[in-house]
Design a protein around this motif. Structure first.
Motif, PDB file in Angstrom:
ATOM      1  N   TYR A 191       0.859  -1.185   0.000  1.00 63.63           N
ATOM      2  CA  TYR A 191       0.000   0.000   0.000  1.00 63.63           C
ATOM      3  C   TYR A 191       0.895   1.236   0.000  1.00 63.63           C
ATOM      4  O   TYR A 191       2.003   1.202   0.507  1.00 63.63           O
ATOM      5  CB  TYR A 191      -0.869   0.003   1.258  1.00 63.63           C
ATOM      6  CG  TYR A 191      -2.048   0.942   1.192  1.00 63.63           C
ATOM      7  CD1 TYR A 191      -3.170   0.598   0.456  1.00 63.63           C
ATOM      8  CD2 TYR A 191      -2.031   2.170   1.849  1.00 63.63           C
ATOM      9  CE1 TYR A 191      -4.264   1.450   0.390  1.00 63.63           C
ATOM     10  CE2 TYR A 191      -3.111   3.036   1.784  1.00 63.63           C
ATOM     11  CZ  TYR A 191      -4.231   2.663   1.056  1.00 63.63           C
ATOM     12  OH  TYR A 191      -5.306   3.494   0.978  1.00 63.63           O
TER      13      TYR A 191
ATOM     14  N   GLN B 104      -7.690   2.182  -3.069  1.00 66.05           N
ATOM     15  CA  GLN B 104      -6.360   2.169  -3.675  1.00 66.05           C
ATOM     16  C   GLN B 104      -5.966   0.743  -4.007  1.00 66.05           C
ATOM     17  O   GLN B 104      -6.238  -0.177  -3.222  1.00 66.05           O
ATOM     18  CB  GLN B 104      -5.321   2.766  -2.726  1.00 66.05           C
ATOM     19  CG  GLN B 104      -3.973   2.977  -3.397  1.00 66.05           C
ATOM     20  CD  GLN B 104      -2.824   3.210  -2.404  1.00 66.05           C
ATOM     21  OE1 GLN B 104      -1.922   2.396  -2.273  1.00 66.05           O
ATOM     22  NE2 GLN B 104      -2.884   4.327  -1.698  1.00 66.05           N
TER      23      GLN B 104
ATOM     24  N   ARG C  82      -9.252  -7.629  -7.997  1.00 71.13           N
ATOM     25  CA  ARG C  82      -9.588  -7.117  -6.666  1.00 71.13           C
ATOM     26  C   ARG C  82     -11.097  -7.016  -6.484  1.00 71.13           C
ATOM     27  O   ARG C  82     -11.634  -7.392  -5.438  1.00 71.13           O
ATOM     28  CB  ARG C  82      -8.940  -5.754  -6.450  1.00 71.13           C
ATOM     29  CG  ARG C  82      -9.257  -5.095  -5.107  1.00 71.13           C
ATOM     30  CD  ARG C  82      -8.452  -5.654  -3.960  1.00 71.13           C
ATOM     31  NE  ARG C  82      -7.043  -5.391  -4.122  1.00 71.13           N
ATOM     32  CZ  ARG C  82      -6.391  -4.394  -3.531  1.00 71.13           C
ATOM     33  NH1 ARG C  82      -7.026  -3.595  -2.699  1.00 71.13           N
ATOM     34  NH2 ARG C  82      -5.105  -4.213  -3.756  1.00 71.13           N
TER      35      ARG C  82
ATOM     36  N   ARG D 128     -12.582 -10.376  -5.726  1.00 70.02           N
ATOM     37  CA  ARG D 128     -12.337 -10.826  -4.353  1.00 70.02           C
ATOM     38  C   ARG D 128     -13.180 -10.037  -3.371  1.00 70.02           C
ATOM     39  O   ARG D 128     -13.802 -10.592  -2.468  1.00 70.02           O
ATOM     40  CB  ARG D 128     -10.854 -10.685  -4.006  1.00 70.02           C
ATOM     41  CG  ARG D 128     -10.126 -11.999  -3.930  1.00 70.02           C
ATOM     42  CD  ARG D 128      -8.941 -11.911  -2.991  1.00 70.02           C
ATOM     43  NE  ARG D 128      -8.390 -10.563  -2.915  1.00 70.02           N
ATOM     44  CZ  ARG D 128      -7.212 -10.209  -3.443  1.00 70.02           C
ATOM     45  NH1 ARG D 128      -6.493 -11.070  -4.083  1.00 70.02           N
ATOM     46  NH2 ARG D 128      -6.783  -8.969  -3.326  1.00 70.02           N
ATOM     47  N   ARG D 129     -13.177  -8.718  -3.524  1.00 69.15           N
ATOM     48  CA  ARG D 129     -13.917  -7.872  -2.593  1.00 69.15           C
ATOM     49  C   ARG D 129     -15.403  -8.178  -2.596  1.00 69.15           C
ATOM     50  O   ARG D 129     -16.045  -8.206  -1.552  1.00 69.15           O
ATOM     51  CB  ARG D 129     -13.763  -6.395  -2.953  1.00 69.15           C
ATOM     52  CG  ARG D 129     -12.625  -5.690  -2.367  1.00 69.15           C
ATOM     53  CD  ARG D 129     -12.723  -5.494  -0.875  1.00 69.15           C
ATOM     54  NE  ARG D 129     -11.502  -4.868  -0.427  1.00 69.15           N
ATOM     55  CZ  ARG D 129     -10.351  -5.522  -0.306  1.00 69.15           C
ATOM     56  NH1 ARG D 129     -10.286  -6.816  -0.537  1.00 69.15           N
ATOM     57  NH2 ARG D 129      -9.263  -4.885   0.075  1.00 69.15           N
TER      58      ARG D 129
END
Lengths: 239, 239
Positions: free
Chosen positions: A89, B87, B151, B154-155
DNA sequence: ACAAAAGTGTTCTACCTACACCCATGC
DNA sequence: GCATGGGTGTAGGTAGAACACTTTTGT
Protein backbone atom coordinates in the motif's frame (compact mmCIF):
# COMPACT_ATOMS: atom_id res chain seq x y z
CA UNK A 1 12.82 3.67 -25.84
CA UNK A 2 13.93 7.22 -25.22
CA UNK A 3 17.26 8.51 -24.15
CA UNK A 4 17.58 10.67 -21.10
CA UNK A 5 17.94 13.77 -23.24
CA UNK A 6 14.79 13.05 -25.16
CA UNK A 7 13.00 12.41 -21.92
CA UNK A 8 14.00 15.71 -20.49
CA UNK A 9 12.71 17.46 -23.56
CA UNK A 10 9.42 15.56 -23.47
CA UNK A 11 9.07 16.19 -19.79
CA UNK A 12 9.60 19.89 -20.17
CA UNK A 13 7.03 19.91 -22.93
CA UNK A 14 4.31 17.89 -21.24
CA UNK A 15 4.56 17.59 -17.50
CA UNK A 16 6.47 20.71 -16.73
CA UNK A 17 4.23 22.27 -14.14
CA UNK A 18 3.49 19.21 -12.06
CA UNK A 19 4.74 18.75 -8.51
CA UNK A 20 7.41 16.19 -7.72
CA UNK A 21 7.64 14.31 -4.46
CA UNK A 22 10.03 12.15 -2.51
CA UNK A 23 9.12 8.49 -2.55
CA UNK A 24 10.25 6.06 0.11
CA UNK A 25 9.97 2.30 0.40
CA UNK A 26 9.36 0.78 3.85
CA UNK A 27 9.59 -2.94 4.54
CA UNK A 28 7.77 -5.04 7.08
CA UNK A 29 10.07 -8.02 7.54
CA UNK A 30 8.45 -11.05 9.12
CA UNK A 31 10.23 -13.96 10.73
CA UNK A 32 9.10 -16.96 12.77
CA UNK A 33 11.05 -18.32 15.71
CA UNK A 34 9.21 -21.63 16.37
CA UNK A 35 6.70 -19.97 18.62
CA UNK A 36 5.63 -16.58 17.36
CA UNK A 37 5.80 -14.14 14.50
CA UNK A 38 8.44 -11.46 14.74
CA UNK A 39 9.24 -8.32 12.84
CA UNK A 40 12.60 -6.72 12.25
CA UNK A 41 12.83 -3.07 13.30
CA UNK A 42 15.62 -0.51 13.22
CA UNK A 43 16.51 2.23 15.62
CA UNK A 44 16.60 5.32 13.46
CA UNK A 45 20.08 6.80 13.17
CA UNK A 46 19.09 10.14 11.65
CA UNK A 47 16.65 12.97 12.08
CA UNK A 48 13.76 13.40 12.20
CA UNK A 49 12.73 11.00 14.96
CA UNK A 50 16.33 9.86 15.49
CA UNK A 51 16.60 7.15 18.12
CA UNK A 52 13.03 5.91 17.70
CA UNK A 53 12.06 2.54 16.28
CA UNK A 54 10.93 2.30 12.71
CA UNK A 55 10.59 -0.03 9.76
CA UNK A 56 13.59 -0.33 7.55
CA UNK A 57 13.25 1.92 4.54
CA UNK A 58 14.98 3.92 1.89
CA UNK A 59 14.29 6.39 -0.86
CA UNK A 60 13.46 5.37 -4.39
CA UNK A 61 16.26 6.24 -6.78
CA UNK A 62 15.73 7.58 -10.29
CA UNK A 63 17.00 4.47 -12.00
CA UNK A 64 15.02 1.93 -9.90
CA UNK A 65 11.47 0.69 -9.89
CA UNK A 66 9.84 0.08 -6.52
CA UNK A 67 10.45 -3.68 -6.40
CA UNK A 68 14.15 -3.12 -7.02
CA UNK A 69 14.27 -0.48 -4.31
CA UNK A 70 12.58 -2.83 -1.85
CA UNK A 71 15.00 -5.62 -2.76
CA UNK A 72 17.91 -3.25 -2.22
CA UNK A 73 16.61 -2.20 1.20
CA UNK A 74 16.01 -5.79 2.25
CA UNK A 75 19.40 -6.92 1.05
CA UNK A 76 21.09 -4.04 2.79
CA UNK A 77 19.65 -5.07 6.15
CA UNK A 78 19.58 -8.86 5.94
CA UNK A 79 22.28 -9.77 3.44
CA UNK A 80 19.71 -12.04 1.75
CA UNK A 81 18.78 -12.36 -1.92
CA UNK A 82 15.59 -13.90 -3.33
CA UNK A 83 13.37 -12.80 -0.52
CA UNK A 84 9.63 -13.35 -0.80
CA UNK A 85 8.19 -9.88 -0.99
CA UNK A 86 4.97 -8.18 -2.01
CA UNK A 87 3.92 -4.57 -2.41
CA UNK A 88 1.22 -3.56 0.04
CA UNK A 89 0.00 0.00 0.00
CA UNK A 90 1.11 3.56 -0.60
CA UNK A 91 0.87 5.99 2.30
CA UNK A 92 0.50 9.61 1.40
CA UNK A 93 -0.85 11.79 4.20
CA UNK A 94 0.53 15.27 3.63
CA UNK A 95 2.07 15.52 7.09
CA UNK A 96 3.14 11.94 7.57
CA UNK A 97 6.80 12.91 7.60
CA UNK A 98 7.46 16.21 9.36
CA UNK A 99 10.67 16.82 7.45
CA UNK A 100 9.31 16.93 3.94
CA UNK A 101 6.49 15.83 1.69
CA UNK A 102 7.31 12.14 1.44
CA UNK A 103 5.14 9.28 0.30
CA UNK A 104 5.94 5.74 1.24
CA UNK A 105 5.20 2.47 -0.50
CA UNK A 106 5.13 -0.41 1.96
CA UNK A 107 6.30 -3.92 1.20
CA UNK A 108 6.15 -6.97 3.38
CA UNK A 109 8.76 -9.68 3.26
CA UNK A 110 8.98 -13.20 4.65
CA UNK A 111 12.34 -14.61 5.64
CA UNK A 112 13.76 -17.63 7.39
CA UNK A 113 14.73 -15.99 10.65
CA UNK A 114 17.84 -18.13 11.09
CA UNK A 115 19.33 -17.02 7.81
CA UNK A 116 19.79 -13.30 8.17
CA UNK A 117 23.21 -11.76 8.63
CA UNK A 118 23.57 -10.98 12.35
CA UNK A 119 26.47 -8.64 11.81
CA UNK A 120 24.52 -6.49 9.37
CA UNK A 121 21.61 -6.33 11.75
CA UNK A 122 23.84 -5.20 14.56
CA UNK A 123 25.53 -2.66 12.32
CA UNK A 124 22.15 -1.19 11.40
CA UNK A 125 21.01 -1.27 15.03
CA UNK A 126 18.13 -3.50 14.08
CA UNK A 127 16.37 -5.97 16.31
CA UNK A 128 13.68 -8.65 16.15
CA UNK A 129 10.50 -8.00 18.10
CA UNK A 130 7.58 -10.28 18.65
CA UNK A 131 4.46 -8.63 17.32
CA UNK A 132 2.89 -8.48 20.75
CA UNK A 133 5.59 -6.42 22.39
CA UNK A 134 6.89 -4.40 19.49
CA UNK A 135 7.57 -0.77 20.38
CA UNK A 136 5.60 2.14 19.04
CA UNK A 137 6.87 3.15 15.61
CA UNK A 138 7.40 6.49 13.93
CA UNK A 139 5.09 8.14 11.40
CA UNK A 140 2.43 5.77 10.08
CA UNK A 141 4.58 2.67 10.48
CA UNK A 142 2.24 1.10 13.02
CA UNK A 143 -0.53 1.21 10.45
CA UNK A 144 1.82 -0.34 7.89
CA UNK A 145 2.52 -3.26 10.19
CA UNK A 146 -1.17 -3.79 10.80
CA UNK A 147 -1.97 -3.81 7.12
CA UNK A 148 0.92 -6.21 6.50
CA UNK A 149 -0.42 -8.56 9.15
CA UNK A 150 -3.88 -8.50 7.58
CA UNK A 151 -2.45 -9.22 4.14
CA UNK A 152 -0.22 -11.99 5.44
CA UNK A 153 -3.22 -13.64 7.08
CA UNK A 154 -5.24 -13.55 3.90
CA UNK A 155 -2.38 -14.69 1.67
CA UNK A 156 -1.40 -17.56 3.92
CA UNK A 157 -4.88 -19.00 3.50
CA UNK A 158 -4.74 -19.09 -0.28
CA UNK A 159 -1.07 -19.46 -1.16
CA UNK A 160 1.55 -21.73 0.39
CA UNK A 161 3.76 -18.84 1.44
CA UNK A 162 4.24 -20.09 4.98
CA UNK A 163 7.27 -22.09 3.88
CA UNK A 164 9.14 -18.84 3.29
CA UNK A 165 9.18 -18.40 7.06
CA UNK A 166 10.39 -21.93 7.85
CA UNK A 167 13.69 -23.70 7.36
CA UNK A 168 13.84 -25.97 4.32
CA UNK A 169 13.11 -28.99 6.49
CA UNK A 170 10.43 -28.71 9.14
CA UNK A 171 8.15 -30.85 11.23
CA UNK A 172 4.39 -30.90 10.98
CA UNK A 173 4.24 -29.39 14.43
CA UNK A 174 6.37 -26.44 13.35
CA UNK A 175 4.17 -25.91 10.33
CA UNK A 176 1.08 -25.99 12.51
CA UNK A 177 2.59 -23.60 15.06
CA UNK A 178 3.37 -21.23 12.21
CA UNK A 179 -0.19 -21.24 10.94
CA UNK A 180 -1.45 -20.79 14.47
CA UNK A 181 0.79 -17.74 14.83
CA UNK A 182 -0.33 -16.28 11.52
CA UNK A 183 -3.99 -16.88 12.11
CA UNK A 184 -3.91 -16.02 15.77
CA UNK A 185 -5.71 -19.13 16.98
CA UNK A 186 -5.14 -22.73 18.00
CA UNK A 187 -5.73 -25.40 15.39
CA UNK A 188 -6.61 -29.05 15.82
CA UNK A 189 -3.55 -31.10 14.93
CA UNK A 190 -5.43 -33.98 13.34
CA UNK A 191 -7.51 -31.72 11.15
CA UNK A 192 -4.50 -29.62 10.26
CA UNK A 193 -2.34 -32.56 9.25
CA UNK A 194 -5.01 -34.32 7.27
CA UNK A 195 -5.86 -31.11 5.45
CA UNK A 196 -2.24 -30.60 4.52
CA UNK A 197 -1.80 -34.24 3.55
CA UNK A 198 -4.82 -34.03 1.29
CA UNK A 199 -3.02 -31.31 -0.67
CA UNK A 200 -0.19 -33.74 -1.32
CA UNK A 201 2.44 -31.04 -1.74
CA UNK A 202 4.85 -32.10 1.00
CA UNK A 203 7.69 -34.57 0.87
CA UNK A 204 8.06 -36.70 3.98
CA UNK A 205 11.73 -37.33 4.67
CA UNK A 206 13.30 -40.27 6.46
CA UNK A 207 15.05 -37.93 8.86
CA UNK A 208 13.62 -37.02 12.20
CA UNK A 209 14.02 -33.91 14.23
CA UNK A 210 15.02 -35.03 17.74
CA UNK A 211 15.29 -31.61 19.30
CA UNK A 212 11.82 -31.29 20.73
CA UNK A 213 10.86 -34.77 21.84
CA UNK A 214 12.21 -38.16 22.75
CA UNK A 215 10.26 -39.91 20.06
CA UNK A 216 11.42 -37.53 17.36
CA UNK A 217 9.29 -35.97 14.64
CA UNK A 218 9.53 -36.62 10.92
CA UNK A 219 10.86 -33.80 8.81
CA UNK A 220 9.09 -32.60 5.68
CA UNK A 221 9.98 -30.45 2.70
CA UNK A 222 7.69 -28.34 0.53
CA UNK A 223 7.46 -29.86 -2.94
CA UNK A 224 7.30 -26.68 -4.94
CA UNK A 225 7.45 -28.34 -8.37
CA UNK A 226 4.53 -30.58 -7.50
CA UNK A 227 2.60 -27.63 -6.13
CA UNK A 228 3.19 -25.66 -9.31
CA UNK A 229 2.13 -28.47 -11.58
CA UNK A 230 -0.98 -29.08 -9.48
CA UNK A 231 -1.82 -25.39 -9.77
CA UNK A 232 -1.52 -25.73 -13.55
CA UNK A 233 -4.14 -28.44 -13.38
CA UNK A 234 -6.51 -26.25 -11.44
CA UNK A 235 -5.55 -27.11 -7.87
CA UNK A 236 -6.40 -24.43 -5.37
CA UNK A 237 -4.53 -24.18 -2.09
CA UNK A 238 -7.06 -23.27 0.58
CA UNK A 239 -6.51 -23.69 4.30
CA UNK B 1 3.09 20.29 12.92
CA UNK B 2 5.65 22.16 10.95
CA UNK B 3 5.24 25.18 8.77
CA UNK B 4 6.30 25.11 5.16
CA UNK B 5 9.42 27.10 5.97
CA UNK B 6 10.45 24.72 8.69
CA UNK B 7 9.79 21.85 6.34
CA UNK B 8 12.05 23.27 3.71
CA UNK B 9 14.81 23.68 6.21
CA UNK B 10 14.35 20.15 7.53
CA UNK B 11 14.20 18.78 4.04
CA UNK B 12 17.41 20.48 3.05
CA UNK B 13 19.02 19.17 6.18
CA UNK B 14 17.87 15.55 5.94
CA UNK B 15 16.65 14.44 2.54
CA UNK B 16 18.54 16.83 0.33
CA UNK B 17 20.18 14.42 -2.02
CA UNK B 18 17.24 12.16 -2.74
CA UNK B 19 15.52 11.95 -6.11
CA UNK B 20 12.03 13.31 -6.58
CA UNK B 21 9.50 11.86 -8.98
CA UNK B 22 6.21 12.70 -10.61
CA UNK B 23 3.30 10.80 -9.12
CA UNK B 24 0.08 10.18 -11.00
CA UNK B 25 -3.22 8.70 -9.93
CA UNK B 26 -5.14 6.55 -12.43
CA UNK B 27 -8.72 5.43 -11.86
CA UNK B 28 -10.47 2.30 -13.06
CA UNK B 29 -14.13 3.34 -13.00
CA UNK B 30 -16.58 0.45 -13.06
CA UNK B 31 -20.24 0.66 -13.94
CA UNK B 32 -22.98 -1.92 -14.55
CA UNK B 33 -25.63 -1.55 -17.23
CA UNK B 34 -28.03 -4.39 -16.31
CA UNK B 35 -26.10 -6.88 -18.36
CA UNK B 36 -22.38 -6.43 -18.07
CA UNK B 37 -19.58 -4.61 -16.34
CA UNK B 38 -18.25 -1.54 -18.05
CA UNK B 39 -15.29 0.75 -17.56
CA UNK B 40 -15.04 4.41 -18.33
CA UNK B 41 -12.11 5.36 -20.55
CA UNK B 42 -10.89 8.64 -21.98
CA UNK B 43 -9.33 9.46 -25.30
CA UNK B 44 -6.10 11.18 -24.39
CA UNK B 45 -6.05 14.83 -25.40
CA UNK B 46 -2.36 15.45 -24.91
CA UNK B 47 1.02 13.98 -25.69
CA UNK B 48 2.49 11.49 -25.30
CA UNK B 49 0.09 8.92 -26.78
CA UNK B 50 -2.41 11.61 -27.69
CA UNK B 51 -5.56 10.16 -29.25
CA UNK B 52 -5.19 6.73 -27.65
CA UNK B 53 -7.50 5.35 -24.99
CA UNK B 54 -6.43 5.45 -21.38
CA UNK B 55 -7.69 5.42 -17.83
CA UNK B 56 -8.62 8.75 -16.41
CA UNK B 57 -5.80 10.13 -14.33
CA UNK B 58 -4.07 13.17 -12.96
CA UNK B 59 -0.95 14.20 -11.14
CA UNK B 60 -0.73 14.36 -7.39
CA UNK B 61 -0.48 17.90 -6.15
CA UNK B 62 1.74 19.01 -3.28
CA UNK B 63 -1.14 19.79 -0.96
CA UNK B 64 -3.12 16.55 -1.57
CA UNK B 65 -2.88 13.01 -0.34
CA UNK B 66 -3.57 10.24 -2.85
CA UNK B 67 -7.17 9.64 -1.84
CA UNK B 68 -7.95 13.30 -2.31
CA UNK B 69 -6.28 13.30 -5.69
CA UNK B 70 -8.29 10.25 -6.75
CA UNK B 71 -11.50 11.90 -5.54
CA UNK B 72 -10.63 15.01 -7.51
CA UNK B 73 -9.97 13.02 -10.67
CA UNK B 74 -13.21 11.07 -10.28
CA UNK B 75 -15.24 14.16 -9.58
CA UNK B 76 -13.71 15.95 -12.52
CA UNK B 77 -14.88 13.25 -14.92
CA UNK B 78 -18.18 12.12 -13.44
CA UNK B 79 -19.44 15.07 -11.43
CA UNK B 80 -20.09 12.67 -8.56
CA UNK B 81 -19.18 12.96 -4.88
CA UNK B 82 -18.98 10.13 -2.35
CA UNK B 83 -17.80 7.53 -4.78
CA UNK B 84 -16.77 4.12 -3.50
CA UNK B 85 -13.07 3.90 -4.14
CA UNK B 86 -10.08 1.89 -3.08
CA UNK B 87 -6.36 2.17 -3.68
CA UNK B 88 -4.99 -0.78 -5.62
CA UNK B 89 -1.34 -0.76 -6.50
CA UNK B 90 1.56 1.49 -7.41
CA UNK B 91 3.16 1.04 -10.81
CA UNK B 92 6.74 2.10 -11.12
CA UNK B 93 8.57 0.60 -14.09
CA UNK B 94 11.25 3.08 -15.05
CA UNK B 95 10.10 3.38 -18.65
CA UNK B 96 6.37 3.07 -18.16
CA UNK B 97 5.81 6.63 -19.35
CA UNK B 98 8.10 7.62 -22.21
CA UNK B 99 7.85 11.32 -21.39
CA UNK B 100 9.28 11.33 -17.92
CA UNK B 101 9.89 9.20 -14.86
CA UNK B 102 6.35 8.93 -13.57
CA UNK B 103 4.88 6.51 -11.06
CA UNK B 104 1.21 5.86 -10.93
CA UNK B 105 -1.02 4.81 -8.07
CA UNK B 106 -4.13 3.03 -9.34
CA UNK B 107 -7.54 3.29 -7.72
CA UNK B 108 -10.70 1.50 -8.65
CA UNK B 109 -14.10 3.08 -8.23
CA UNK B 110 -17.66 1.76 -8.37
CA UNK B 111 -20.43 4.04 -9.54
CA UNK B 112 -24.09 3.84 -10.45
CA UNK B 113 -23.76 4.11 -14.20
CA UNK B 114 -26.99 6.11 -14.60
CA UNK B 115 -25.78 8.86 -12.30
CA UNK B 116 -22.73 10.24 -14.03
CA UNK B 117 -22.77 13.61 -15.73
CA UNK B 118 -23.08 12.91 -19.47
CA UNK B 119 -21.98 16.42 -20.42
CA UNK B 120 -18.76 16.10 -18.49
CA UNK B 121 -18.04 12.76 -20.05
CA UNK B 122 -18.54 14.13 -23.49
CA UNK B 123 -16.41 17.16 -22.70
CA UNK B 124 -13.58 14.88 -21.58
CA UNK B 125 -14.06 12.62 -24.62
CA UNK B 126 -14.71 9.72 -22.33
CA UNK B 127 -16.77 6.65 -23.13
CA UNK B 128 -18.09 3.50 -21.48
CA UNK B 129 -16.74 0.20 -22.75
CA UNK B 130 -17.79 -3.27 -21.83
CA UNK B 131 -14.80 -5.14 -20.46
CA UNK B 132 -14.82 -7.63 -23.30
CA UNK B 133 -14.41 -5.14 -26.11
CA UNK B 134 -12.45 -2.41 -24.40
CA UNK B 135 -9.67 -1.03 -26.58
CA UNK B 136 -6.01 -1.48 -25.89
CA UNK B 137 -4.80 1.10 -23.39
CA UNK B 138 -1.63 3.13 -23.10
CA UNK B 139 1.32 2.41 -20.83
CA UNK B 140 0.53 -0.23 -18.21
CA UNK B 141 -3.15 0.62 -18.02
CA UNK B 142 -4.25 -2.79 -19.28
CA UNK B 143 -2.48 -4.38 -16.33
CA UNK B 144 -4.16 -1.89 -14.02
CA UNK B 145 -7.60 -2.91 -15.29
CA UNK B 146 -6.77 -6.58 -14.84
CA UNK B 147 -5.64 -6.04 -11.29
CA UNK B 148 -8.74 -3.98 -10.58
CA UNK B 149 -10.95 -6.76 -11.89
CA UNK B 150 -9.20 -9.31 -9.72
CA UNK B 151 -9.59 -7.12 -6.67
CA UNK B 152 -13.22 -6.38 -7.42
CA UNK B 153 -13.93 -10.10 -7.68
CA UNK B 154 -12.34 -10.83 -4.35
CA UNK B 155 -13.92 -7.87 -2.59
CA UNK B 156 -17.38 -8.59 -3.90
CA UNK B 157 -17.21 -12.01 -2.27
CA UNK B 158 -16.50 -10.69 1.20
CA UNK B 159 -18.01 -7.20 1.31
CA UNK B 160 -21.41 -6.03 0.07
CA UNK B 161 -19.92 -3.52 -2.35
CA UNK B 162 -22.05 -4.63 -5.27
CA UNK B 163 -24.74 -2.15 -4.28
CA UNK B 164 -22.43 0.69 -5.25
CA UNK B 165 -22.92 -0.39 -8.85
CA UNK B 166 -26.72 -0.61 -8.66
CA UNK B 167 -29.43 2.01 -8.35
CA UNK B 168 -30.78 2.47 -4.84
CA UNK B 169 -33.74 0.22 -5.64
CA UNK B 170 -33.09 -2.97 -7.55
CA UNK B 171 -34.63 -6.34 -8.23
CA UNK B 172 -33.19 -9.66 -7.15
CA UNK B 173 -32.61 -10.46 -10.79
CA UNK B 174 -30.53 -7.32 -11.27
CA UNK B 175 -28.49 -8.18 -8.19
CA UNK B 176 -27.91 -11.67 -9.48
CA UNK B 177 -26.94 -10.44 -12.94
CA UNK B 178 -24.45 -8.12 -11.31
CA UNK B 179 -22.81 -10.90 -9.34
CA UNK B 180 -22.74 -13.05 -12.44
CA UNK B 181 -20.96 -10.27 -14.29
CA UNK B 182 -18.46 -9.76 -11.51
CA UNK B 183 -17.73 -13.42 -11.01
CA UNK B 184 -17.86 -14.28 -14.68
CA UNK B 185 -20.23 -17.22 -14.35
CA UNK B 186 -23.89 -18.09 -14.20
CA UNK B 187 -25.48 -18.55 -10.79
CA UNK B 188 -28.53 -20.54 -9.78
CA UNK B 189 -31.31 -18.10 -8.95
CA UNK B 190 -32.80 -20.11 -6.10
CA UNK B 191 -29.48 -20.61 -4.41
CA UNK B 192 -28.50 -17.01 -4.96
CA UNK B 193 -31.71 -15.60 -3.52
CA UNK B 194 -31.82 -17.89 -0.53
CA UNK B 195 -28.18 -17.12 0.25
CA UNK B 196 -28.87 -13.40 0.13
CA UNK B 197 -32.06 -13.76 2.13
CA UNK B 198 -30.20 -15.67 4.80
CA UNK B 199 -27.98 -12.62 5.29
CA UNK B 200 -31.07 -10.59 6.09
CA UNK B 201 -29.56 -7.28 4.96
CA UNK B 202 -32.07 -6.34 2.28
CA UNK B 203 -35.34 -4.45 2.61
CA UNK B 204 -38.10 -5.76 0.40
CA UNK B 205 -40.21 -2.85 -0.84
CA UNK B 206 -43.87 -2.89 -1.81
CA UNK B 207 -43.01 -1.40 -5.19
CA UNK B 208 -42.45 -3.51 -8.23
CA UNK B 209 -40.28 -2.90 -11.24
CA UNK B 210 -42.50 -3.45 -14.29
CA UNK B 211 -39.89 -2.72 -16.93
CA UNK B 212 -38.65 -6.21 -17.59
CA UNK B 213 -41.67 -8.47 -17.22
CA UNK B 214 -45.43 -8.48 -17.19
CA UNK B 215 -45.68 -9.87 -13.70
CA UNK B 216 -43.28 -7.27 -12.33
CA UNK B 217 -40.43 -7.90 -9.87
CA UNK B 218 -40.23 -6.66 -6.31
CA UNK B 219 -37.71 -3.96 -5.63
CA UNK B 220 -35.22 -4.18 -2.76
CA UNK B 221 -32.93 -1.78 -0.97
CA UNK B 222 -29.68 -2.51 0.81
CA UNK B 223 -30.13 -2.03 4.55
CA UNK B 224 -26.74 -0.59 5.35
CA UNK B 225 -27.46 0.17 9.00
CA UNK B 226 -28.58 -3.39 9.60
CA UNK B 227 -25.53 -4.69 7.78
CA UNK B 228 -23.25 -2.54 9.92
CA UNK B 229 -24.84 -3.60 13.16
CA UNK B 230 -24.67 -7.25 12.14
CA UNK B 231 -20.99 -6.82 11.36
CA UNK B 232 -20.51 -5.42 14.86
CA UNK B 233 -22.00 -8.63 16.20
CA UNK B 234 -19.57 -10.75 14.20
CA UNK B 235 -21.55 -11.29 11.02
CA UNK B 236 -19.41 -12.09 8.01
CA UNK B 237 -20.68 -11.40 4.51
CA UNK B 238 -19.53 -14.30 2.32
CA UNK B 239 -20.98 -15.14 -1.06
C1' DA C 1 7.47 -46.58 35.24
C1' DC C 2 6.50 -42.22 33.88
C1' DA C 3 6.66 -37.94 31.47
C1' DA C 4 6.37 -35.60 27.09
C1' DA C 5 5.56 -35.02 22.53
C1' DA C 6 4.21 -37.71 18.09
C1' DG C 7 1.01 -39.84 15.45
C1' DT C 8 -3.46 -41.43 13.87
C1' DG C 9 -9.80 -41.97 12.25
C1' DT C 10 -14.44 -41.34 12.88
C1' DT C 11 -18.74 -38.98 13.53
C1' DC C 12 -21.68 -35.10 13.24
C1' DT C 13 -22.96 -30.87 11.32
C1' DA C 14 -23.54 -27.19 8.20
C1' DC C 15 -23.23 -25.47 3.94
C1' DC C 16 -23.20 -25.84 -1.01
C1' DT C 17 -25.15 -27.65 -5.20
C1' DA C 18 -28.31 -29.41 -8.29
C1' DC C 19 -32.71 -29.42 -9.77
C1' DA C 20 -38.44 -28.27 -11.75
C1' DC C 21 -42.73 -26.40 -11.40
C1' DC C 22 -46.44 -22.89 -10.70
C1' DC C 23 -47.68 -17.77 -10.86
C1' DA C 24 -49.10 -13.34 -12.62
C1' DT C 25 -49.74 -10.53 -16.31
C1' DG C 26 -49.85 -8.13 -21.00
C1' DC C 27 -50.64 -9.02 -25.36
C1' DG D 1 -54.73 -18.67 -24.16
C1' DC D 2 -50.07 -18.24 -24.41
C1' DA D 3 -45.58 -16.38 -23.89
C1' DT D 4 -42.48 -14.21 -20.68
C1' DG D 5 -39.97 -13.53 -16.75
C1' DG D 6 -40.90 -14.00 -11.38
C1' DG D 7 -40.95 -16.63 -7.57
C1' DT D 8 -40.37 -20.70 -4.51
C1' DG D 9 -38.32 -25.78 -1.57
C1' DT D 10 -35.97 -30.14 -1.08
C1' DA D 11 -32.65 -33.83 -1.20
C1' DG D 12 -27.86 -35.47 -1.63
C1' DG D 13 -23.08 -34.65 -1.29
C1' DT D 14 -18.91 -32.50 0.53
C1' DA D 15 -15.97 -30.25 3.48
C1' DG D 16 -15.06 -28.57 8.07
C1' DA D 17 -15.20 -29.19 13.19
C1' DA D 18 -15.09 -31.77 17.25
C1' DC D 19 -13.13 -35.25 19.63
C1' DA D 20 -9.28 -39.37 22.64
C1' DC D 21 -6.20 -42.79 22.75
C1' DT D 22 -1.80 -45.30 21.61
C1' DT D 23 3.24 -44.98 20.52
C1' DT D 24 7.98 -44.02 21.37
C1' DT D 25 11.83 -43.25 24.09
C1' DG D 26 14.85 -40.66 27.43
C1' DT D 27 15.21 -40.09 32.09
Amino acid sequence: MHTTDQKEILSLAYYDHEDKVLLAVDCIIFGFDQEELKILLVKRGFEPEKGKWSLIGGFLKKEEDLDIAAIRVLHHLTGLHDIYMEQLYTYSKVDRDPADRTLSVSYYALIDIRKHDKELIKKNSAQWFSLKDAPNLIFDHNAMVERAMTRLRRRALSKPIGFELLPEKFTMRQLQKLYEAIMGKKLDKRNFISKFNSFDILIKLDEKDMSSSKKGAYLYKFNEEKYNSKVEEGFNFKI
